[in-house]
Write an enzyme that holds these catalytic residues in place. Structure first.
Site, PDB file in Angstrom:
ATOM      1  N   TRP A 149       0.846  -1.214   0.000  1.00  0.00           N
ATOM      2  CA  TRP A 149       0.000   0.000   0.000  1.00  0.00           C
ATOM      3  C   TRP A 149       0.867   1.245   0.000  1.00  0.00           C
ATOM      4  CZ3 TRP A 149      -2.055   2.686   4.861  1.00  0.00           C
ATOM      5  CH2 TRP A 149      -1.151   2.560   5.935  1.00  0.00           C
ATOM      6  N   GLU A 198       0.729  -2.764  12.496  1.00  0.00           N
ATOM      7  CA  GLU A 198       0.942  -4.213  12.414  1.00  0.00           C
ATOM      8  C   GLU A 198       1.469  -4.826  13.710  1.00  0.00           C
ATOM      9  OE1 GLU A 198       3.489  -4.281   9.035  1.00  0.00           O
ATOM     10  OE2 GLU A 198       1.877  -3.735   7.671  1.00  0.00           O
ATOM     11  N   LYS A 215       2.623   0.613  15.971  1.00  0.00           N
ATOM     12  CA  LYS A 215       3.789   0.693  15.096  1.00  0.00           C
ATOM     13  C   LYS A 215       3.796   1.977  14.273  1.00  0.00           C
ATOM     14  CE  LYS A 215       5.845  -2.062  11.363  1.00  0.00           C
ATOM     15  NZ  LYS A 215       5.768  -3.337  10.639  1.00  0.00           N
ATOM     16  N   GLN A 216       2.600   2.380  13.835  1.00  0.00           N
ATOM     17  CA  GLN A 216       2.494   3.531  12.937  1.00  0.00           C
ATOM     18  C   GLN A 216       1.061   4.055  13.008  1.00  0.00           C
ATOM     19  OE1 GLN A 216       3.311   0.409   9.977  1.00  0.00           O
ATOM     20  NE2 GLN A 216       2.278   1.743   8.529  1.00  0.00           N
TER      21      GLN A 216
HETATM   22  O1  IFM Z   1       3.655  -1.479   3.955  1.00  0.00           O
HETATM   23  C1  IFM Z   1       4.553  -1.348   5.004  1.00  0.00           C
HETATM   24  C2  IFM Z   1       3.821  -1.605   6.296  1.00  0.00           C
HETATM   25  O2  IFM Z   1       2.786  -0.687   6.493  1.00  0.00           O
HETATM   26  C3  IFM Z   1       4.771  -1.526   7.462  1.00  0.00           C
HETATM   27  N1  IFM Z   1       5.826  -2.483   7.272  1.00  0.00           N
HETATM   28  C4  IFM Z   1       6.588  -2.265   6.055  1.00  0.00           C
HETATM   29  C5  IFM Z   1       5.703  -2.301   4.825  1.00  0.00           C
HETATM   30  C6  IFM Z   1       6.518  -1.993   3.572  1.00  0.00           C
HETATM   31  O3  IFM Z   1       7.066  -0.723   3.654  1.00  0.00           O
END
Ligand code: IFM
Length: 714
Positions: free
Chosen positions: A324, A466, A577-578
């Site tokens: 994504w 994640e 994580k984000q």
């Molecule tokens: O798509 C991302 C994900 O959101 C977080 N881990 C790394 C992936 C690739 O950059």
């Protein structure tokens, strides 16, 4: 600030530097390794679309036969930075022209000194042309020998992908190599010519899989000798006759100077569309151009069968797979500055619709469920198992390919945003609308009625954060699914009015009866959105009941909280994580009021692992912080994003550029600090500039016309 400079050679940061000094042209990219090689280098050239089978991850971009090798021998001693003495060193990447150069004054172990300069570029004017020039100024009298080769013995960290087909010499200074990938059968042909002044001796070595041209020169103290290596390259993805095509491009190539001039002009045109000028902040200026540069060298200009991997074409990370990251982080940059590139990337998703339909059907759903990790065909390529980062001898299960359904809405969002910004009705009617309708169909069929809450939602998913898997009613997933379904209904209405034949065809092929469409609306209207009375959005069912964490208690640290807690245990904490909930005011700014943004920002920011979690996070934090009015905090997050690759904040830049972060940097400047928004009437700005920024200007395309922004406004 146009130049990335390195003034000393530090082998400890070798892989990081190889990544940031990568050059490319949207067809291929070559890491910033040394022409002559160096021990433990991570040497690679990746060509878009040249995938080959690999265990676990299905397929990966194959490290192409190497066009770069050029070794120098001073009176019989081989030039190498691993030996002798480096008396002076300077490497520069000119972002404006995409020319990488290195000047070294070096003394051999035997005491022979020379100034050696390399310059190279991957032509943007002719995608199939690669150019390298080497100049040697000896500080001794004797001999200099140059060996230029094409190397077919490349691999992906031990995984061999290439079989030699054939090789040979055509003219005294021209040699070629043909190789084929083992499983996918893609042929790559390279043809090289070595041009120089006054060689004493010139010969061809037919070394197996490494055709080599050798020239010997008299070395005269203070006299510079110049050698140019030009390489033509083509694959069976371009033509049925790659060798002819490679030779054609080599033969048509003008000399170094003219090819360089064409390169400069081609890059002038790129920067004319994309550049952002920031006065008063050199770090921000360089970081913005650096990230734009890396997006531009990875962006397919003449190929709509490929996507951009999460690590662009600059490293082995993620095997060249796309996520994504493309649609939500990179694509807006192209949509607004290079719509032709955005369209190619969206075409890739359109072309992979059959695979997305298969993925949905295999899981028992309708519509299109795009692969979480996507490569050449659009089949799911997420590895199911990877080595556990806590104990590399163990395997850890990767769930994103099974559960990260939001990818389908991300694709739909990008297609719609492209349409809104470009006004490209023809593309949208032909392709974009189908993407919206098929993803909506997927979200309707995947939605579950949750009787106790009288609403629809999604159980057992993974949202953007994640650290938590197998969650239910992830706010981001549910909200974007709702947006996708409602927008698809609007799109169908538009199509029926403006393109009735296409609407009728899609209505029939996708079985869009009135009853079905009414059900779509019900699902969207009854979607569970987890909003508390005070506007706080719960990231998923039960998130607020998890154990809270004060991230300050873990400082100072250099690891992510995932590594600290472990994969399973991270699920038990309110640490993310984000941005997940905070993605929503970023993507759907009109749906959230200032107070609600503030409430959610205050809750999630202290619980977000911004520095070590995901490189996707800081730019979004910056955008939302700016929107909430915290400009200096936004600037701190912006710098975190800006340094991700330049300073190798996470220590993994050697695997390749963090492409999403690069896209996020542009978005933080344009959507965050400058506050660009599309409206029903056109566009508007809500600037909130960092104090240090004296002036900013950028350009973007809106409905086919280039717009120029200058802030503060004159
Ligand atoms: O798509 C991302 C994900 O959101 C977080 N881990 C790394 C992936 C690739 O950059």
């Amino acid at each position: 600030m146009w130049t990335l400079t390195e003034t000393t050679f530090a082998p400890t940061s070798q892989h990081h530097k190889e990544t940031i000094f990568t050059i490319g042209n949207g067809y291929l990219a070559t890491r910033g390794v040394f022409e002559e090689g160096y021990p433990d280098e991570s040497r690679a050239t990746f060509i878009h679309g040249v995938f080959d089978d690999v265990p676990f991850a299905v397929t990966e971009l194959a490290n192409a036969p190497d066009w770069l090798p050029l070794t120098i021998w001073l009176d019989g001693e081989k030039f190498s930075l691993a030996e002798g003495q480096i008396l002076d060193y300077n490497r520069q990447l000119d972002l404006r022209t995409a020319v990488l150069s290195r000047r070294v004054r070096w003394q051999s172990p035997g005491g022979k000194t020379a100034v050696i300069t390399f310059e190279r570029f991957v032509s943007l004017a002719d995608e199939h042309l690669l150019a390298l020039r080497c100049r040697v100024t000896p500080e001794f009298d004797g001999s200099i020998e140059i060996r230029a080769a094409l190397n077919g013995c490349t691999d992906n960290r031990g995984m061999a992908h290439w079989q030699r087909i054939d090789q040979g010499q055509i003219a005294p200074s021209t040699a070629w190599l043909r190789s084929r990938t083992r499983a996918s059968g893609i042929e790559v042909a390279l043809a090289m010519r070595l041009q120089s002044t006054s060689s004493l001796q010139s010969e061809y070595w037919d070394a197996e899989n490494v055709p080599t041209l050798r020239q010997v020169f008299r070395a005269c103290r203070g006299e510079t000798l110049t050698v140019t290596k030009l390489v033509g390259i083509a694959t069976s993805r371009d033509t049925a006759h790659p060798q002819e095509m490679a030779l054609e491009h080599l033969n048509q190539a003008p000399g170094w100077e003219a090819a360089l001039e064409a390169q400069k002009q081609a890059w002038d045109r790129e920067w004319e569309r994309c550049d952002i000028v920031i006065e008063g902040d050199e770090e921000a200026q360089l970081a913005v151009r650096f990230s734009l540069f890396h997006l531009l060298i990875a962006a397919p200009r003449h190929d709509n069968r490929v996507n951009i991997g999460a690590k662009t074409l600059s490293g082995f990370g993620y095997h060249g797979h796309a996520f994504w990251d493309t649609e939500i982080f990179m694509l807006p940059v192209f949509t607004f500055t290079a719509p032709h590139i955005a369209r190619n990337l969206l075409d890739y998703r359109y072309r992979t619709l059959p695979a997305a339909r298969r993925k949905a059907a295999q899981a028992g759903y309708e519509g299109a469920w795009f692969a979480w990790e996507s490569a050449d065909t659009g089949e799911e390529t997420t590895p199911t198992w990877v080595p556990d980062f806590q104990d590399k001898k163990k395997l850890a299960r990767v769930w994103t390919g099974d559960l990260a359904i939001h990818i389908s809405a991300d694709v739909a969002y990008a297609a719609y945003q492209y349409w809104q910004a470009s006004g490209d009705d023809a593309w949208f009617a032909e392709r974009g609308a189908e993407l919206l309708l098929e993803t909506a169909r997927f979200f309707v069929s995947r939605a579950e009625w949750q009787d106790e809450r009288r609403g629809y939602g999604y159980q057992d998913v993974i949202g953007p954060d994640e650290y938590h898997d197998h969650v239910s009613n992830n706010a981001y997933t549910n909200k974007l699914a709702q947006w996708n379904i409602l927008t698809a209904l609007d799109v169908l209405a538009w199509l029926r009015e403006h393109h009735p034949a296409r609407a009728a065809a899609l209505t029939q092929s996708l079985h869009l009866s009135d009853e079905t469409l009414a059900h779509w609306r019900t699902v969207a209207e009854k979607m569970l959105l987890n909003v508390r009375p005070n506007g706080l959005i719960e990231q998923f069912d039960g998130f607020f009941a998890l154990q809270d964490v004060n991230l300050q208690d873990y400082e100072p640290r250099t690891k992510s909280m995932h590594e600290i807690f472990g994969i399973e245990a991270a699920n038990r904490y309110q640490v993310i994580k984000q941005p997940d909930v905070l993605m929503l005011p970023h993507l759907l700014p009109d749906e959230y009021r200032q107070e609600q943004i503030q409430t959610n920002y205050d809750h999630y920011t202290p619980r977000t692992d911004a520095t070590y979690g995901s490189s996707l996070g800081p730019s979004i934090q910056a955008i939302v912080a700016a929107r909430a009015g915290h400009v200096e905090e936004a600037y701190r997050y912006f710098l975190l994003a800006a340094r991700a690759d330049l300073n190798d904040v996470r220590g993994n830049a050697g695997d390749g550029i963090h492409a999403a972060s690069a896209g996020g940097i542009w978005q933080a400047v344009v959507f965050g600090f400058c506050g660009l928004r599309l409206t029903q009437e056109g566009w508007r700005l809500e600037p909130r500039l960092p104090a240090a920024w004296k002036r900013i200007s950028f350009r973007f395309f809106y409905r086919g016309r280039q717009q120029v922004v200058e802030l503060p406004a004159a």
